[in-house]
Design a protein around this motif. Structure first.
Motif, PDB file in Angstrom:
ATOM      1  N   PRO A 108      88.609  19.744  44.629  1.00 54.47           N
ATOM      2  CA  PRO A 108      87.342  19.596  43.473  1.00 54.47           C
ATOM      3  C   PRO A 108      86.197  18.232  44.297  1.00 54.47           C
ATOM      4  O   PRO A 108      87.353  17.590  45.367  1.00 54.47           O
ATOM      5  CB  PRO A 108      87.952  18.476  42.719  1.00 54.47           C
ATOM      6  N   ILE A 109      85.667  18.174  44.364  1.00 54.49           N
ATOM      7  CA  ILE A 109      84.426  16.965  44.512  1.00 54.49           C
ATOM      8  C   ILE A 109      83.877  15.914  43.799  1.00 54.49           C
ATOM      9  O   ILE A 109      83.355  15.682  42.901  1.00 54.49           O
ATOM     10  CB  ILE A 109      83.203  16.921  45.398  1.00 54.49           C
ATOM     11  N   THR A 110      85.319  14.763  42.810  1.00 52.80           N
ATOM     12  CA  THR A 110      84.709  14.413  42.133  1.00 52.80           C
ATOM     13  C   THR A 110      83.984  13.313  41.736  1.00 52.80           C
ATOM     14  O   THR A 110      83.326  13.293  41.000  1.00 52.80           O
ATOM     15  CB  THR A 110      86.332  13.668  41.361  1.00 52.80           C
ATOM     16  N   GLY A 111      83.508  12.488  43.185  1.00 52.71           N
ATOM     17  CA  GLY A 111      82.698  11.553  42.805  1.00 52.71           C
ATOM     18  C   GLY A 111      81.183  12.221  42.713  1.00 52.71           C
ATOM     19  O   GLY A 111      80.297  11.301  42.140  1.00 52.71           O
ATOM     20  N   LYS A 112      80.978  13.624  43.001  1.00 49.97           N
ATOM     21  CA  LYS A 112      79.707  13.913  42.915  1.00 49.97           C
ATOM     22  C   LYS A 112      79.616  14.548  41.133  1.00 49.97           C
ATOM     23  O   LYS A 112      78.858  14.554  40.429  1.00 49.97           O
ATOM     24  CB  LYS A 112      79.753  15.772  43.657  1.00 49.97           C
ATOM     25  N   LEU A 113      81.347  15.043  40.887  1.00 53.39           N
ATOM     26  CA  LEU A 113      81.701  14.959  39.202  1.00 53.39           C
ATOM     27  C   LEU A 113      80.835  14.017  38.604  1.00 53.39           C
ATOM     28  O   LEU A 113      80.529  14.122  37.219  1.00 53.39           O
ATOM     29  CB  LEU A 113      82.534  15.944  39.548  1.00 53.39           C
ATOM     30  N   VAL A 114      81.723  13.017  38.695  1.00 51.91           N
ATOM     31  CA  VAL A 114      81.229  11.796  38.055  1.00 51.91           C
ATOM     32  C   VAL A 114      79.713  11.407  38.413  1.00 51.91           C
ATOM     33  O   VAL A 114      78.711  10.864  37.068  1.00 51.91           O
ATOM     34  CB  VAL A 114      81.851  11.137  39.021  1.00 51.91           C
ATOM     35  N   ALA A 115      79.441  11.545  39.498  1.00 49.37           N
ATOM     36  CA  ALA A 115      77.104  11.266  39.079  1.00 49.37           C
ATOM     37  C   ALA A 115      77.124  12.264  38.087  1.00 49.37           C
ATOM     38  O   ALA A 115      75.682  11.861  37.803  1.00 49.37           O
ATOM     39  CB  ALA A 115      77.195  11.790  40.702  1.00 49.37           C
ATOM     40  N   ASN A 116      77.125  13.355  38.185  1.00 51.00           N
ATOM     41  CA  ASN A 116      76.171  14.555  37.448  1.00 51.00           C
ATOM     42  C   ASN A 116      76.960  13.990  36.410  1.00 51.00           C
ATOM     43  O   ASN A 116      75.930  13.507  35.374  1.00 51.00           O
ATOM     44  CB  ASN A 116      76.895  15.831  37.452  1.00 51.00           C
ATOM     45  N   ILE A 142      69.748   9.652  41.033  1.00 53.40           N
ATOM     46  CA  ILE A 142      68.814   8.461  40.966  1.00 53.40           C
ATOM     47  C   ILE A 142      68.918   7.098  42.035  1.00 53.40           C
ATOM     48  O   ILE A 142      70.197   7.258  42.142  1.00 53.40           O
ATOM     49  CB  ILE A 142      69.412   8.023  39.742  1.00 53.40           C
ATOM     50  N   PRO A 143      68.737   5.939  41.564  1.00 53.18           N
ATOM     51  CA  PRO A 143      68.649   5.080  42.729  1.00 53.18           C
ATOM     52  C   PRO A 143      69.905   4.275  42.117  1.00 53.18           C
ATOM     53  O   PRO A 143      70.728   4.452  40.980  1.00 53.18           O
ATOM     54  CB  PRO A 143      67.469   3.856  42.207  1.00 53.18           C
TER      55      PRO A 143
END
Length: 317
Positions: A108-116, A142-143
């Motif tokens: 998985p790419i959890t960094g992207k998941l949490v960003a979403n 978002i910034p």
């Protein structure tokens, strides 16, 4: 600061949130964050935040990473539905950041998941510190203000660590950080190349550079189990370093980390208070703390007033 700003916090790091409020001369906002009897997170905002600039101070860190993340998301949802003007998540330690790319099949790419998740919850801006990888900022629409601990680390080194120094990057990914610090201190640079079997387990190390008769300073963004950190320390001692210090932004210190530190040749482990660690510091005299509450408070103040944040670090970058 005016009356249109509100600081709220969950249960992740209340001591840090209190220090930030003291620095800003603001009272902590009223929010009840707990659990229902079945374990679900319960949130209630106990005062009006309509049309306010709201900041949620909540590192998504251990020992309850998932609970801390859910508290942040549910608080954001409650604040959005209470008609806040803007919601900023202040996440001193950004959890799930180590899986920032698909480096093997079916990962998985959890960094992207949490960003979403953060964006879906209604958060308008994120303030964090020393992301595990800079590209995580690009996961957001978002910034994102990624603050740096380097200024405080450099001040600590100049004031507290004497002798001829060499800055050591523990891996190739940390070379940029180590080079910035070595340039500011006019010190030599060395690099440790690590060969990993799997996460948190290193099969071999190769030192590039000279540490003989020098004080070695390992700089990194995170100290987790401290297994590789202790191994790097022993290797540097064997290569002739007189002393070894480690200066790390996020002191995760999971598992047997404290026991490893106590048994190691490391002189000091210097960490910031992005993660609560008072209980672990009490068990290990080698752990020293740099307080980053003022940096976060100043970032909040500048964000609220629409001022530049990058100038905070102009003297050290």
């Amino acid at each position: 600061m005016g009356d249109r700003i509100k600081i709220l916090t969950g249960n992740a790091h209340r001591d840090l949130a209190d220090e930030i409020c003291q620095d800003l001369n603001l009272a902590m906002g009223k929010a009840q964050v707990g659990k229902f009897s079945n374990g679900e997170t319960s949130v209630m905002i106990s005062e009006s935040i309509r049309d306010m600039d709201v900041y949620i101070i909540q590192p998504t860190c251990n020992p309850n990473v998932n609970d801390n993340l859910m508290e942040l998301l549910i608080m954001a949802d409650a604040i959005r539905r209470a008609s806040a003007h803007r919601i900023t998540a202040v996440i001193p330690c950004f959890g799930y950041a180590r899986q920032d790319k698909k480096d093997k099949s079916r990962a998985p790419i959890t960094g992207k998941l949490v960003a979403n998740l953060i964006e879906t919850a209604g958060i308008d801006r994120v303030i964090t510190m020393d992301l595990h990888a800079s590209q995580i900022q690009g996961f957001f629409n978002i910034p994102v203000d990624n603050l740096y601990a380097e200024p405080q680390i450099i001040k600590y080194i100049r004031k507290m660590i004497p002798g001829d120094k060499v800055i050591v990057s523990p891996d190739a990914g940390g070379v940029k950080r180590a080079k910035l610090i070595s340039d500011k201190l006019d010190a030599d640079l060395a690099i440790i190349h690590k060969e990993r079997k799997k996460a948190n387990e290193v099969s071999g190390m190769i030192l590039v550079g000279d540490v003989k008769d020098k004080v070695a300073l390992i700089v990194d963004d995170m100290a987790d189990t401290c297994g590789t950190l202790v191994s790097a320390c022993e290797m540097l001692i064997s290569k002739g370093a007189t002393k070894v210090y480690a200066l790390v932004t996020h002191g995760v210190l999971s598992g047997d980390a404290v026991e490893r530190l106590n048994k190691s040749s490391l002189t000091e482990l210097v960490i910031t208070n992005t993660i609560p660690h008072a209980d672990k510091a009490a068990k290990c005299s080698k752990i020293k703390t740099i307080n980053i509450a003022h940096t976060l408070a100043e970032a909040i103040r500048r964000t609220h007033h629409g001022e530049s944040i990058s100038s905070l670090f102009s003297d050290s970058k």
